[in-house]
Write a protein that holds these residues in place. Structure first.
Motif, PDB file in Angstrom:
ATOM      1  N   THR A 333       0.922  -1.162  -0.120  1.00 10.32           N
ATOM      2  CA  THR A 333      -0.075   0.149  -0.110  1.00 10.32           C
ATOM      3  C   THR A 333       0.859   1.068  -0.155  1.00 10.32           C
ATOM      4  OG1 THR A 333      -1.844  -1.228   1.240  1.00 10.32           O
ATOM      5  CG2 THR A 333      -1.768   1.201   1.187  1.00 10.32           C
ATOM      6  N   THR A 337       1.107   4.082  -3.049  1.00  6.29           N
ATOM      7  CA  THR A 337       0.883   5.491  -2.684  1.00  6.29           C
ATOM      8  C   THR A 337       2.046   6.295  -3.067  1.00  6.29           C
ATOM      9  OG1 THR A 337      -0.438   4.801  -0.876  1.00  6.29           O
ATOM     10  CG2 THR A 337       0.372   6.916  -0.699  1.00  6.29           C
ATOM     11  N   LEU A 418      -3.856   5.274  -6.603  1.00  6.23           N
ATOM     12  CA  LEU A 418      -4.454   5.397  -5.433  1.00  6.23           C
ATOM     13  C   LEU A 418      -5.636   4.638  -5.280  1.00  6.23           C
ATOM     14  CD1 LEU A 418      -4.205   9.380  -4.843  1.00  6.23           C
ATOM     15  CD2 LEU A 418      -2.666   7.625  -3.998  1.00  6.23           C
ATOM     16  N   LEU A 419      -6.358   4.237  -6.246  1.00  5.53           N
ATOM     17  CA  LEU A 419      -7.501   3.124  -6.215  1.00  5.53           C
ATOM     18  C   LEU A 419      -6.926   2.023  -5.997  1.00  5.53           C
ATOM     19  CD1 LEU A 419     -10.030   4.283  -8.994  1.00  5.53           C
ATOM     20  CD2 LEU A 419     -10.200   4.542  -6.390  1.00  5.53           C
ATOM     21  N   THR A 422      -5.880   1.574  -2.395  1.00  8.66           N
ATOM     22  CA  THR A 422      -7.128   1.479  -1.541  1.00  8.66           C
ATOM     23  C   THR A 422      -7.385  -0.044  -1.635  1.00  8.66           C
ATOM     24  OG1 THR A 422      -7.843   3.496  -2.208  1.00  8.66           O
ATOM     25  CG2 THR A 422      -9.435   2.109  -1.266  1.00  8.66           C
ATOM     26  N   ALA A 423      -7.314  -0.790  -2.586  1.00 14.03           N
ATOM     27  CA  ALA A 423      -7.984  -2.230  -2.947  1.00 14.03           C
ATOM     28  C   ALA A 423      -6.772  -3.084  -2.172  1.00 14.03           C
ATOM     29  CB  ALA A 423      -7.657  -2.432  -4.326  1.00 14.03           C
ATOM     30  N   LEU A 425      -5.178  -1.876   0.683  1.00 12.87           N
ATOM     31  CA  LEU A 425      -5.342  -1.600   1.812  1.00 12.87           C
ATOM     32  C   LEU A 425      -6.454  -2.316   2.716  1.00 12.87           C
ATOM     33  CD1 LEU A 425      -4.700   0.026   4.557  1.00 12.87           C
ATOM     34  CD2 LEU A 425      -6.234   1.776   3.381  1.00 12.87           C
ATOM     35  N   ALA A 426      -7.655  -2.505   1.607  1.00 13.37           N
ATOM     36  CA  ALA A 426      -8.706  -3.383   2.214  1.00 13.37           C
ATOM     37  C   ALA A 426      -8.261  -4.651   2.248  1.00 13.37           C
ATOM     38  CB  ALA A 426      -9.790  -3.215   1.204  1.00 13.37           C
TER      39      ALA A 426
END
Length: 475
Positions: A333, A337, A418-419, A422-423, A425-426
Motif C-alpha cells: 500500500t 501510494t 491510489l485506487l 485502496t484495494a 489496503l482493504a
C-alpha cells in the motif's frame, strides 16, 4: 508409543525423498519453468512488431494468452488432483515448448495466436502442481507439522530470480548477437526469414522447456494413483472444481487468502499497465523507455525474490503468518501510494521516490506470498491442494484483468494508483483479526478404518508462540 502417526520417511511413493531434497527439486522446477517466460518478456512485443503485426493484433495475442489461462485455471487444477502432479507438469512443459517454437518461428498471425494460447494453457496447467508435489512430499516424510514456509519461499525466490535473469538474457542476447558483423542477416537469410535475432530468446526458451520436461519426469516421484479412464478423469475434474469453489464459502481464512490474491491482482495490474508509460515519458522516447522498463522489471523481480526470502523472518518478527501478511500488504500500500503521489513531476527526488515505491510493491508482494500459502496448505488436504492454488491464481488473474481495464479507462494521474492502493489496503485490513481455527476433519466411517491422509485442519501453528515455520507468483 506417543499415539502420533509415524511420518513416512521412506515412502516409496515419493522416492524416499527427505525435506531438503524435495525443496531443492521444487526450487529447480520453479526456476526452469519461469526462465523461458522471463526471456520472452523483453522481446515479445518487438518480435511481433518485426513480424509485421500492428498494436491491435499484438494486444489480441496477449488477450488470447490471458483468457486461455483464466478459462482453464480451475479445470487444470482439478486435473492435477485427479491424475497426478508430474504428468500435468510434463504436459505444461511440452505445451510451452511448442508455444515458444511457434512464437519464435511463426510469421503468420494464426501461428503466433496459437502459440500464445498454448502458453496460456501451459500457464494454467502449471499453477499448483509443483507446489502441491512439494507439500505432499514433505508431509509424507515429516508429517503435517513439517516446515513448509522455507521451501515455499525459496521456490518463489527461484521464480523471481528466473524472471529477472530471463528478462536480462532475453533483452541482451539479440543485442549482443547483433554486434557481430553479419549476424543480423545470417539467420534470416539461412532460414528464409523464419529466424531473426529477436526470435532467438524464444527458440532458446523452447530448449530450456525440453530440459524442464526431462527433469520433471526424472526427479519428481509421486505415489501411484488409482488406475483410471478418460471418463473417470472427466468426471473427477468437475468434482475437484466444485470442491475448489466451495473453499472460500466454508472457511473464513481461505476466503481471506482469495480476497488478498484479488488485491494483489489489482496492484500488479496498475504497476504493469502504468509503469511503461511513465518510463517512456521520463526518457522521452518509447525505445529508451522500454530499455528502462526492462531494467526496472528486472529489479522488481529481484525485490520480489528478496521478499520471498524475508518471508520467514517477517513471520517470526510479527508473530505468525497472518500478521506477516498484514505487514507485507501494508508495504505494498505504501509503495502504490508513493507511485501515485509522484505522477505529476519528473524531478530527481520524485523519480527516486517512485522507484522506491515500485520496489516496495514487489518486496511486499514477495513477502506476503509464502505466508499466505503456508496458511492455505494447512487448511486443505492433498486431494484438493492443486485446486486450491488454482482458485487462488484465478482470483488474482480475474481481478487483474478487470483492474487493468479500469486503470486504462481512468484519466492519467494519481487516481489509478491510489485506487489500487485502496484495494490493497482493504485486503490488508482483512488480517487485523486472527482467523478462528478450522474444525478437525471427520474420521472415515467404520471401526478400525485408517486415519485420513488429509492435512489436519486443527489450530494453525502460525498462532502458536513457538512459531518457527518459515509463495506470490509473479504474473
Amino acid at each position: 508409543m506417543t499415539g502420533r502417526p509415524v511420518p513416512a520417511a521412506v515412502s516409496p511413493g515419493h522416492g524416499g525423498l527427505d525435506g531438503a531434497t524435495a525443496r531443492r527439486r521444487y526450487v529447480t522446477v520453479s526456476f526452469l519453468f519461469w526462465l523461458p517466460i522471463g526471456m520472452s518478456i523483453a522481446t515479445g512485443v518487438l518480435l511481433f512488431t518485426e513480424r509485421g503485426m500492428g498494436l491491435a493484433a499484438i494486444a489480441g495475442f496477449y488477450a488470447v494468452h490471458s483468457l486461455t489461462a483464466a478459462a482453464m485455471e480451475l479445470p487444470t487444477g482439478g486435473l492435477s488432483d485427479v491424475i497426478g502432479r508430474r504428468p500435468v507438469l510434463a504436459v505444461a512443459g511440452l505445451l510451452n515448448l511448442t508455444a515458444f517454437t511457434l512464437i519464435g518461428l511463426g510469421a503468420a498471425g494464426w501461428a503466433i495466436a496459437l502459440g500464445m494460447g498454448l502458453m496460456g494453457l501451459a500457464r494454467a496447467l502449471s499453477s499448483g502442481p509443483a507446489e502441491a508435489w512439494y507439500v505432499d512430499t514433505v508431509h509424507a516424510h515429516a508429517g503435517p507439522d513439517a516446515d513448509l514456509r522455507t521451501g515455499l519461499a525459496r521456490g518463489s525466490s527461484a521464480t523471481s530470480a528466473a524472471l529477472a535473469l530471463g528478462t536480462l538474457l532475453g533483452g541482451g542476447l539479440p543485442w549482443l548477437l547483433g554486434l557481430a558483423p553479419g549476424a543480423g542477416e545470417w539467420p534470416a537469410d539461412t532460414t528464409g526469414g523464419l529466424v531473426i535475432l529477436l526470435s532467438v530468446p524464444a527458440l532458446l526458451g523452447a530448449l530450456v522447456e525440453g530440459v524442464f520436461v526431462f527433469y520433471v519426469l526424472s526427479a519428481l516421484p509421486e505415489p501411484p494413483r488409482p488406475r483410471t479412464t478418460l471418463r473417470r478423469v472427466m468426471g473427477g475434474v468437475p468434482a475437484a472444481i466444485a470442491a475448489g469453489l466451495r473453499l472460500g464459502a466454508r472457511d473464513a481464512l481461505i476466503r481471506r487468502i482469495l480476497l488478498t490474491a484479488s488485491a494483489a491482482g489489482a496492484a500488479l495490474a496498475a504497476v504493469e499497465l502504468l509503469t511503461p508509460g511513465r518510463a517512456a515519458a521520463l526518457m522521452g522516447t518509447a525505445e529508451s523507455g522500454a530499455l528502462v522498463f526492462a531494467g526496472l522489471a528486472c529489479a522488481g523481480f529481484l525485490c520480489s525474490a528478496l521478499g520471498n526470502q524475508l518471508a520467514p523472518l517477517v513471520a517470526r518478527f510479527t508473530g505468525g503468518s497472518e500478521r506477516a501478511v498484514l505487514a507485507s500488504l501494508g508495504l505494498v500500500t505504501l509503495g502504490l501510494t508513493l507511485l501515485g503521489l509522484t505522477t505529476h513531476t519528473m524531478s530527481l527526488l520524485a523519480t527516486t521516490v517512485a522507484v522506491t515505491g515500485y520496489g516496495l510493491v514487489y518486496l511486499g508482494l514477495g513477502a506476503a506470498g509464502p505466508n499466505e500459502n503456508d496458511l492455505l496448505h494447512r487448511r486443505v488436504d492433498a486431494s484438493g491442494r492443486a485446486t486450491a492454488l488454482s482458485v487462488q491464481s484465478l482470483s488474482l488473474q480475474l481481478v487483474a484483468a478487470g483492474a487493468g481495464l479500469g486503470a486504462g479507462a481512468l484519466p492519467p494521474g494519481p487516481l489509478p494508483w491510489l485506487l489500487a492502493a485502496t484495494a490493497v489496503l482493504a485486503g490488508a485490513l482483512l488480517w487485523v483479526r486472527r482467523a478462528a481455527p478450522a474444525p478437525p476433519p471427520p474420521r472415515p466411517p467404520g471401526p478400525g478404518g485408517p486415519v485420513a491422509a488429509a492435512v489436519p485442519a486443527g489450530p494453525l501453528h502460525d498462532t502458536a508462540p513457538e512459531e518457527i515455520h518459515p509463495h506470490a507468483r509473479p504474473t
